[in-house]
Design an enzyme around this catalytic site. Structure first.
Site, PDB file in Angstrom:
ATOM      1  N   SER A 142       8.985  -2.177 -10.311  1.00 10.28           N
ATOM      2  CA  SER A 142       7.826  -3.063 -10.190  1.00 10.28           C
ATOM      3  C   SER A 142       6.913  -2.687  -9.027  1.00 10.28           C
ATOM      4  O   SER A 142       5.744  -3.081  -9.008  1.00 10.28           O
ATOM      5  CB  SER A 142       8.282  -4.518 -10.041  1.00 10.28           C
ATOM      6  OG  SER A 142       9.217  -4.649  -8.985  1.00 10.28           O
ATOM      7  N   ASP A 384       8.957 -12.949  -0.989  1.00 17.31           N
ATOM      8  CA  ASP A 384       8.805 -11.567  -1.450  1.00 17.31           C
ATOM      9  C   ASP A 384       8.338 -10.683  -0.301  1.00 17.31           C
ATOM     10  O   ASP A 384       7.168 -10.704   0.088  1.00 17.31           O
ATOM     11  CB  ASP A 384       7.802 -11.510  -2.603  1.00 17.31           C
ATOM     12  CG  ASP A 384       7.707 -10.118  -3.229  1.00 17.31           C
ATOM     13  OD1 ASP A 384       8.308  -9.171  -2.679  1.00 17.31           O
ATOM     14  OD2 ASP A 384       7.025  -9.982  -4.268  1.00 17.31           O
ATOM     15  N   HIS A 387       7.318  -6.374  -2.527  1.00 17.88           N
ATOM     16  CA  HIS A 387       6.044  -5.973  -3.138  1.00 17.88           C
ATOM     17  C   HIS A 387       4.909  -6.140  -2.130  1.00 17.88           C
ATOM     18  O   HIS A 387       5.122  -6.579  -0.998  1.00 17.88           O
ATOM     19  CB  HIS A 387       5.794  -6.805  -4.400  1.00 17.88           C
ATOM     20  CG  HIS A 387       6.854  -6.640  -5.435  1.00 17.88           C
ATOM     21  ND1 HIS A 387       7.943  -7.488  -5.522  1.00 17.88           N
ATOM     22  CD2 HIS A 387       7.014  -5.716  -6.412  1.00 17.88           C
ATOM     23  CE1 HIS A 387       8.731  -7.099  -6.510  1.00 17.88           C
ATOM     24  NE2 HIS A 387       8.191  -6.020  -7.069  1.00 17.88           N
TER      25      HIS A 387
END
Length: 425
Positions: A142, A384, A387
């Site tokens: 991702s 997170d 990312h």
């Protein structure tokens, strides 16, 4: 004697004319005349200035050619960002930090400055002109998707792509820029090798996977022949629990808590999957493109692990003397580089190192943290710190990539010129 002298001069002139013709042809091939036909697709109401393009910008200076563009510092860039969450539809919800209320904006106003030269900020017109008629694939996890969406947003000042995916599966996408006949491909392969789910929950509640460390993931290895550039990456998924197979037999596992199973470190699998991925690429007879290994981008959890309340709330980059690449991050990076060098030594395909690790180590401020959903939203999501916000530091990967594509064009030109000179001797 005079006749011989005249013939020699004529031959020399012919050689010079031939070299000049090749020079003009190659320059037009790799540095085509810019087209502004796509400017009309840009919405002037966005508040983001449209990009400009000057043919001279394509040139690589001697300093830039010799410079290590991956060693440097982050410096202020008041002109950023070059798109917003309101002008680009390609931002994944969990990386849409401004939409979900991130209170600071300074993280969007930095650019990477190499120590020994200057690295131009990504120019979308220039990039699309240089890849006209070509294709680029992102293979990996991702964070690779994060990079592709960053590229789509950066290019949105010129043109948006159309979806030409051969399947409705969101893990395998293709986007085409019609005005430039340029295509992005995305292939979901977080482990780069054949894998499967063994238990949807697993001992750490992140799933338990079967990894076949010496078997190709044909969902991407059989598709890359169509692409001129392939960017591969893998990293954070290897922290998950998994059972490792080699030669069709279980050789051990990582934290699987299964009886009579040898516990192996994630680095064991990490080295072998890159070896297998590079073997797959080197074995593709019809693949003539360039493979970029995008190196590991460290996470920045502080005050706890990802599942123990860890977070990333810093609001400025580190200086290079404020942190070190060490521990597991260093181990993973070194494994990537070592396996990359081994594949490169085989001299079967073109491999290039898109070495983003040091630059991203210095950006603890660039992650979504809790700003990937509404505060009162009924979801189970951890902070997170893996990312990257869009816009954000990951946009600088496009600066690196454009520079490397320019360098590739320069290498190709020199090779063609050398080949021609040998023929004329």
């Amino acid at each position: 004697m005079e006749l011989m002298s005249v013939n020699k001069r004529i031959r020399n002139i012919a050689i010079l004319l031939a070299v000049a013709l090749i020079l003009v042809t190659v320059i037009r091939l790799y540095y085509p005349v810019p087209s502004y036909s796509s400017v009309a697709s840009y919405r002037s109401s966005s508040g983001i200035a449209p990009a400009s393009y000057h043919a001279g910008d394509v040139e690589i200076t001697d300093d830039q050619e010799k410079c290590d563009i991956f060693a440097g510092e982050w410096v202020p860039n008041p002109e950023g960002p070059y798109y917003t969450n309101k002008t680009c539809w390609a931002i994944h919800e969990h990386q849409n930090c401004m939409k979900y209320g991130r209170p600071d904006s300074g993280f969007m106003k930095w650019r990477w400055k190499p120590d020994g030269c200057d690295l131009p900020v990504f120019n979308p017109y220039q990039f699309l002109d240089m890849v006209r008629g070509k294709s680029l694939a992102f293979v990996g996890d991702s964070v690779g998707r994060n990079q592709m969406q960053s590229m789509i947003c950066l290019l949105s000042r010129v043109e948006y792509p159309i979806d030409v995916s051969p399947t409705s599966d969101e893990r395998f996408k293709r986007w085409k820029y019609e005005s430039y006949n340029f295509t992005f491909g995305y292939f979901w392969s977080p482990f780069l090798v054949r894998s499967g789910s063994r238990d949807s929950d697993g001992p750490m509640h992140t799933g338990l996977f079967n990894l076949y460390l010496d078997e190709f993931d044909e969902s991407w290895t059989t598709q890359i022949d169509d692409f001129d550039y392939v960017i591969i990456n893998a990293g954070h998924w290897f922290t998950r629990t998994a059972v490792y197979y080699e030669n069709g037999h279980i050789v051990g596992c990582r934290f699987c808590q299964l009886p009579n199973m040898t516990d192996l470190p994630m680095t064991y699998a990490y080295r072998r999957v890159f070896r297998t991925a590079f073997k797959a690429i080197n074995g593709r007879e019809n693949f003539k493109g360039v493979t970029f290994l995008r190196t590991f981008a460290p996470s920045h959890f502080e005050n706890g692990l990802w599942n123990q309340g860890g977070n990333c709330l810093r609001q400025r980059p580190f200086r290079s003397n404020e942190t070190l690449l060490e521990g597991l991050n260093l181990d993973l990076y070194m494994i990537q580089v070592e396996e990359f060098r081994a594949a490169q030594r085989e001299e079967k395909k073109k491999f290039r190192l898109l070495d983003t690790t040091q630059a991203m180590l210095l950006r603890p401020d660039g992650h979504p943290s809790r700003y990937g959903h509404w505060p009162n939203e009924n979801v189970t999501l951890y902070n997170d710190c893996v990312h990257w916000c869009l816009p954000g530091p990951i946009d600088s990967w496009a600066d690196f990539l454009l520079h490397m594509i320019k360098m590739e064009a320069r290498r190709t030109y020199k090779e063609k010129l050398l080949q021609h000179q040998k023929k004329m001797q």
